[in-house]
Motif scaffolding. Structure first.
Motif, PDB file in Angstrom:
ATOM      1  N   TYR A 194     -14.447 -19.147 -46.216  1.00 49.55           N
ATOM      2  CA  TYR A 194     -15.692 -19.919 -46.198  1.00 49.55           C
ATOM      3  C   TYR A 194     -16.029 -20.461 -44.806  1.00 49.55           C
ATOM      4  CZ  TYR A 194     -15.067 -19.624 -51.237  1.00 49.55           C
ATOM      5  OH  TYR A 194     -14.897 -19.161 -52.524  1.00 49.55           O
ATOM      6  N   ASN A 195     -15.324 -19.973 -43.781  1.00 54.39           N
ATOM      7  CA  ASN A 195     -15.568 -20.376 -42.394  1.00 54.39           C
ATOM      8  C   ASN A 195     -15.440 -21.892 -42.228  1.00 54.39           C
ATOM      9  OD1 ASN A 195     -16.090 -19.789 -39.693  1.00 54.39           O
ATOM     10  ND2 ASN A 195     -18.282 -20.135 -39.922  1.00 54.39           N
ATOM     11  N   ILE A 196     -14.332 -22.427 -42.733  1.00 54.25           N
ATOM     12  CA  ILE A 196     -14.056 -23.862 -42.739  1.00 54.25           C
ATOM     13  C   ILE A 196     -12.990 -24.189 -41.702  1.00 54.25           C
ATOM     14  CG2 ILE A 196     -12.874 -25.653 -44.110  1.00 54.25           C
ATOM     15  CD1 ILE A 196     -14.243 -24.447 -46.582  1.00 54.25           C
ATOM     16  N   ASP A 197     -13.156 -25.330 -41.046  1.00 61.37           N
ATOM     17  CA  ASP A 197     -12.092 -25.880 -40.208  1.00 61.37           C
ATOM     18  C   ASP A 197     -11.206 -26.749 -41.097  1.00 61.37           C
ATOM     19  OD1 ASP A 197     -10.417 -27.248 -38.491  1.00 61.37           O
ATOM     20  OD2 ASP A 197     -11.980 -27.719 -37.032  1.00 61.37           O
ATOM     21  N   PRO A 198      -9.982 -26.342 -41.387  1.00 64.54           N
ATOM     22  CA  PRO A 198      -9.145 -27.086 -42.343  1.00 64.54           C
ATOM     23  C   PRO A 198      -8.694 -28.447 -41.831  1.00 64.54           C
ATOM     24  CG  PRO A 198      -7.886 -25.325 -41.316  1.00 64.54           C
ATOM     25  CD  PRO A 198      -9.308 -25.129 -40.878  1.00 64.54           C
ATOM     26  N   GLN A 199      -8.920 -28.709 -40.542  1.00 64.97           N
ATOM     27  CA  GLN A 199      -8.541 -30.008 -39.984  1.00 64.97           C
ATOM     28  C   GLN A 199      -9.698 -31.002 -39.969  1.00 64.97           C
ATOM     29  OE1 GLN A 199      -5.339 -30.517 -39.469  1.00 64.97           O
ATOM     30  NE2 GLN A 199      -5.101 -28.377 -40.121  1.00 64.97           N
ATOM     31  N   ARG A 200     -10.842 -30.597 -40.531  1.00 69.24           N
ATOM     32  CA  ARG A 200     -12.009 -31.490 -40.537  1.00 69.24           C
ATOM     33  C   ARG A 200     -12.648 -31.496 -41.927  1.00 69.24           C
ATOM     34  NH1 ARG A 200     -16.082 -29.804 -36.193  1.00 69.24           N
ATOM     35  NH2 ARG A 200     -15.277 -27.687 -36.545  1.00 69.24           N
TER      36      ARG A 200
END
Length: 325
Positions: free
Chosen positions: A154-160
């Motif tokens: 899903y083109n997600i930054d897992p740290q944000r």
């Protein structure tokens, strides 16, 4: 005596006459109406689902885990134009006294942040009529873990990852914010190799300390068996259940590692007293956690004051400050 003679008109002639009459009287009236309809501005089309704006893409009913022997689902809200880089996420958790509500209204809650470069999500969780606490927080944590596990998809930054919610949803997002790493609240819904920690919390008038809540003058009815708080704990009078009150309270888990909080409450809230937000804010500040408490004078439990531009902008600015690079 003269007899009355009636001349029959052939049926075909009647049809012809009616057709002519319709053409003369009715059709001229329709022409201006058609012209007006063509001149009316068209409203933007919505996607399937009344809360889906036309300028975002909604992936509906994505299964994110399991709870109580059934699938748990979320809607994922994506920008029309995908970001070149992984995007921060804003997850909305609905209210309803832990006993009602759906994920549907969350689409419009996250849409403004999606327009600002976020990915959005709005989740369901087991309500108290299906299972008592900690089922609700277990499901919320599972949803966060799912998003991390599928960050690339899903083109997600897992740290944000930020969370927001109102009322019962405010309680659950506050608990997400303070209980990162608390194994007993993680549940077994899936993606156990992922963290359920979040990086920012927007808490709108959520309950926190049930003991303080139900002993506040004017709110004593919430102590009764059958109240929303009672149902969340599994039934019965609230005050005698000291261990459960402690377990459900986000303040129990506050420490210096918690993410920044934005807490908003109405001064005239007759459903959840503002001392709930005040107590959480005080505990966070005492632990050295960044916390902003905004009390809206004269506002109740939600309502139009929370939809005013300055309040919406406050939430947007907070999320952009902490999650947008």
């Amino acid at each position: 005596m003269n007899s009355l003679q009636i001349t029959a008109v052939p049926p075909r002639r009647i049809v012809v006459r009616l057709t002519i009459l319709f053409s003369v009287l009715v059709i001229p009236l329709c022409i201006p109406l058609a012209a007006q309809a063509q001149q009316r501005p068209t409203r933007p089309l919505r996607q399937r689902g009344s809360n889906a704006p036309a300028d975002v893409n909604v992936l509906r009913d994505v299964v994110y885990g399991s709870g109580g022997g059934r699938d748990l689902k979320m809607h994922i809200v994506l920008p029309k134009e995908p970001s070149a880089d992984p995007a921060p996420v804003y997850v909305w958790i609905h209210g309803g006294g832990w006993q009602a509500g759906t994920k549907e209204g969350g689409v419009r809650q996250v849409a403004p942040m999606v327009r600002s470069g976020f990915v959005g999500a709005t989740i369901e969780y087991r309500l108290s009529g299906e299972a008592p606490f900690p089922a609700q927080i277990e499901d919320c944590k599972c949803a966060i873990r799912f998003l991390r596990a599928h960050a690339e998809k899903y083109n997600i930054d897992p740290q944000r990852i930020a969370v927001g919610g109102s009322s019962a949803g405010g309680h659950l997002v506050a608990l997400l914010g303070t209980s990162g790493g608390i194994a007993e609240l993680e549940g077994s819904g899936g993606w156990a190799d992922q963290s359920s920690a979040v990086q920012a919390v927007v808490d709108l008038y959520g309950p926190t300390d049930f003991q303080l809540f139900v002993t506040t003058p004017g709110y004593e009815r919430h102590n009764e068996a059958g109240s929303p708080e009672s149902k969340l704990l599994g039934g019965g009078e609230v005050l005698p259940q000291t261990e459960k009150i402690k377990r459900v309270n986000p303040i129990t888990y506050v420490d210096a590692d918690d993410p920044p909080f934005l807490i908003i409450h109405g001064s005239k809230d007759r459903t959840v007293p503002s001392n709930q937000s005040q107590a959480l804010h005080k505990a966070l500040k005492s632990a050295g956690v960044e916390s902003t408490l905004h009390v809206i004078e004269g506002a109740g439990h939600g309502g139009p004051e929370f939809g005013k531009p300055d309040v919406k902008e406050m939430q947007k600015d907070f999320l952009l400050k902490h999650l947008k690079p």
